[in-house]
Write an enzyme that holds these catalytic residues in place. Sequence first.
Site, mmCIF file in Angstrom:
data_model
loop_
_atom_site.group_PDB
_atom_site.id
_atom_site.type_symbol
_atom_site.label_atom_id
_atom_site.label_comp_id
_atom_site.label_asym_id
_atom_site.label_seq_id
_atom_site.Cartn_x
_atom_site.Cartn_y
_atom_site.Cartn_z
ATOM 1 N N SER A 147 27.966 -0.344 48.768
ATOM 2 C CA SER A 147 28.525 0.828 48.083
ATOM 3 C C SER A 147 30.024 0.924 48.317
ATOM 4 O O SER A 147 30.549 0.300 49.255
ATOM 5 C CB SER A 147 27.851 2.083 48.648
ATOM 6 O OG SER A 147 28.590 3.248 48.360
ATOM 7 N N TYR A 160 24.964 8.599 54.293
ATOM 8 C CA TYR A 160 24.972 7.504 53.309
ATOM 9 C C TYR A 160 26.073 6.502 53.665
ATOM 10 O O TYR A 160 25.851 5.288 53.664
ATOM 11 C CB TYR A 160 25.200 8.096 51.931
ATOM 12 C CG TYR A 160 25.128 7.142 50.772
ATOM 13 C CD1 TYR A 160 26.298 6.625 50.209
ATOM 14 C CD2 TYR A 160 23.910 6.767 50.220
ATOM 15 C CE1 TYR A 160 26.241 5.758 49.125
ATOM 16 C CE2 TYR A 160 23.852 5.908 49.131
ATOM 17 C CZ TYR A 160 25.019 5.411 48.587
ATOM 18 O OH TYR A 160 24.971 4.545 47.508
HETATM 19 P P1 NAP Z 1 18.191 5.519 42.012
HETATM 20 O O1 NAP Z 1 18.356 5.718 40.550
HETATM 21 O O2 NAP Z 1 18.007 6.707 42.892
HETATM 22 O O3 NAP Z 1 16.975 4.472 42.273
HETATM 23 C C1 NAP Z 1 16.653 4.167 43.610
HETATM 24 C C2 NAP Z 1 15.256 3.603 43.590
HETATM 25 O O4 NAP Z 1 14.833 3.353 44.937
HETATM 26 C C3 NAP Z 1 14.272 4.606 42.990
HETATM 27 O O5 NAP Z 1 13.304 3.939 42.214
HETATM 28 C C4 NAP Z 1 13.667 5.197 44.247
HETATM 29 O O6 NAP Z 1 12.400 5.761 44.052
HETATM 30 C C5 NAP Z 1 13.562 3.968 45.113
HETATM 31 N N1 NAP Z 1 13.290 4.329 46.510
HETATM 32 C C6 NAP Z 1 13.863 5.317 47.234
HETATM 33 N N2 NAP Z 1 13.328 5.360 48.466
HETATM 34 C C7 NAP Z 1 12.395 4.366 48.526
HETATM 35 C C8 NAP Z 1 11.502 3.904 49.542
HETATM 36 N N3 NAP Z 1 11.448 4.467 50.756
HETATM 37 N N4 NAP Z 1 10.672 2.874 49.245
HETATM 38 C C9 NAP Z 1 10.693 2.304 48.014
HETATM 39 N N5 NAP Z 1 11.523 2.690 47.001
HETATM 40 C C10 NAP Z 1 12.363 3.714 47.285
HETATM 41 O O7 NAP Z 1 19.431 4.730 42.582
HETATM 42 P P2 NAP Z 1 20.448 3.751 41.870
HETATM 43 O O8 NAP Z 1 21.638 4.522 41.421
HETATM 44 O O9 NAP Z 1 19.735 2.845 40.908
HETATM 45 O O10 NAP Z 1 20.891 2.930 43.157
HETATM 46 C C11 NAP Z 1 20.179 1.786 43.595
HETATM 47 C C12 NAP Z 1 20.905 1.288 44.823
HETATM 48 O O11 NAP Z 1 22.298 1.146 44.519
HETATM 49 C C13 NAP Z 1 20.834 2.254 45.994
HETATM 50 O O12 NAP Z 1 20.772 1.518 47.199
HETATM 51 C C14 NAP Z 1 22.174 2.994 45.926
HETATM 52 O O13 NAP Z 1 22.565 3.479 47.193
HETATM 53 C C15 NAP Z 1 23.076 1.907 45.466
HETATM 54 N N6 NAP Z 1 24.310 2.318 44.795
HETATM 55 C C16 NAP Z 1 24.268 3.147 43.721
HETATM 56 C C17 NAP Z 1 25.484 3.450 43.079
HETATM 57 C C18 NAP Z 1 25.561 4.360 41.887
HETATM 58 O O14 NAP Z 1 26.682 4.781 41.547
HETATM 59 N N7 NAP Z 1 24.456 4.673 41.232
HETATM 60 C C19 NAP Z 1 26.666 2.906 43.538
HETATM 61 C C20 NAP Z 1 26.647 2.093 44.673
HETATM 62 C C21 NAP Z 1 25.448 1.790 45.284
HETATM 63 P P3 NAP Z 1 12.384 7.366 43.820
HETATM 64 O O15 NAP Z 1 12.536 7.554 42.359
HETATM 65 O O16 NAP Z 1 11.064 7.826 44.357
HETATM 66 O O17 NAP Z 1 13.540 7.964 44.602
HETATM 67 C C1 GCO Z 2 28.604 9.798 45.824
HETATM 68 C C2 GCO Z 2 27.964 8.727 44.990
HETATM 69 C C3 GCO Z 2 28.326 7.357 45.557
HETATM 70 C C4 GCO Z 2 27.689 6.289 44.716
HETATM 71 C C5 GCO Z 2 27.987 4.929 45.225
HETATM 72 C C6 GCO Z 2 29.444 4.617 45.157
HETATM 73 O O1 GCO Z 2 27.974 10.845 46.020
HETATM 74 O O2 GCO Z 2 29.738 9.561 46.264
HETATM 75 O O3 GCO Z 2 26.567 8.884 44.929
HETATM 76 O O4 GCO Z 2 27.897 7.268 46.870
HETATM 77 O O5 GCO Z 2 26.317 6.434 44.718
HETATM 78 O O6 GCO Z 2 27.452 4.691 46.479
HETATM 79 O O7 GCO Z 2 29.595 3.240 45.436
#
Ligand code: NAP
Ligand code: GCO
Length: 266
Positions: A147, A160
């Site tokens: 992230s 986080y």
């Molecule tokens: P998301 O839409 O919240 O999807 C996360 C997925 O992980 C959901 O299907 C969730 O299920 C599942 N999950 C959560 N806890 C779990 C557990 N204990 N066991 C199995 N599955 C579990 O998140 P996303 O935005 O796609 O992000 C995916 C990854 O990218 C995460 O690691 C997040 O931190 C990272 N990330 C996201 C962003 C962003 O801007 N979106 C940026 C940087 C990094 P539920 O629906 O039940 O929660």
């Molecule tokens: C926040 C956002 C970020 C993104 C991502 C950025 O609240 O700042 O959720 O944490 O999810 O991790 O890289």
Amino acid sequence: MGFEQNFSLKGKVAWVTGASYGIGFAIASAYAESGATIVFNDINQELVDKGLKAYADKGIKAHGYVCDVTDEAAVNALVEKIEKEVGVVDILVNNAGIIRRIPMTEMSAAEFRKVIDVDLNAPFIVSKAVIPSMIKKGHGKIINICSMMSELGRETVSAYAAAKGGLKMLTRNICSEYGKYNIQCNGIGPGYIATPQTAPLRERQPDGSRHPFDSFIIAKTPAERWGETSDLMGPAVFLASDASNFVNGHILYVDGGILAYIGKQP
Ligand code: NAP
Ligand code: GCO
């Protein structure tokens, strides 16, 4: 065969955790289009069924399993099941994650521990479960979804950021400890991506204007836009393919330039 074969995932088994939708779903879809057999898990059957339908709608025959990635016994049992029903995992993407946006002094220790458990302990548990078979097979790819918060802090995301900072170092340590077995462990650091996880940060205001955080991210991003899950597909295929066999311990930031930019003058 042309050089492009180095980017093929044909014949590989790829497991993307938490991939019923969002970033994980996009990465798994890209892997399927690159020739891999897709395995994914989610936390309940409803989400797994939702994911199976979404993959099928894209013509992808995915293998979906219910598994809480924080439950070591369940993860170990799932690895045995995957190896029996699908095959040895060649590519693991530790994607499942949660966030809790709470000012640190108002966050309970239990809430802090829950985020650490899913975002840091679980990638340890799942990686530990698949590495032995990767060693036996003579190769493996582990990709941890890090992230911006692997590098930066901000208000309300202490747990986080601590987890994602730790995940950056876990990535480097798996590289250090298992690189000799031809296992590459790298991270992808997405910028701000439009998914359910960031939906609260993009909600339109009652007067129809942009959410202040939405405007903030636009000003902080040279690309002047939020990322889409599709922006992550190419980098994820690269890190899962033979084209990256000498890339190890690296965090590939896919952020539209946020980390390089002081931000647009207000
Ligand atoms: P998301 O839409 O919240 O999807 C996360 C997925 O992980 C959901 O299907 C969730 O299920 C599942 N999950 C959560 N806890 C779990 C557990 N204990 N066991 C199995 N599955 C579990 O998140 P996303 O935005 O796609 O992000 C995916 C990854 O990218 C995460 O690691 C997040 O931190 C990272 N990330 C996201 C962003 C962003 O801007 N979106 C940026 C940087 C990094 P539920 O629906 O039940 O929660
Ligand atoms: C926040 C956002 C970020 C993104 C991502 C950025 O609240 O700042 O959720 O944490 O999810 O991790 O890289």
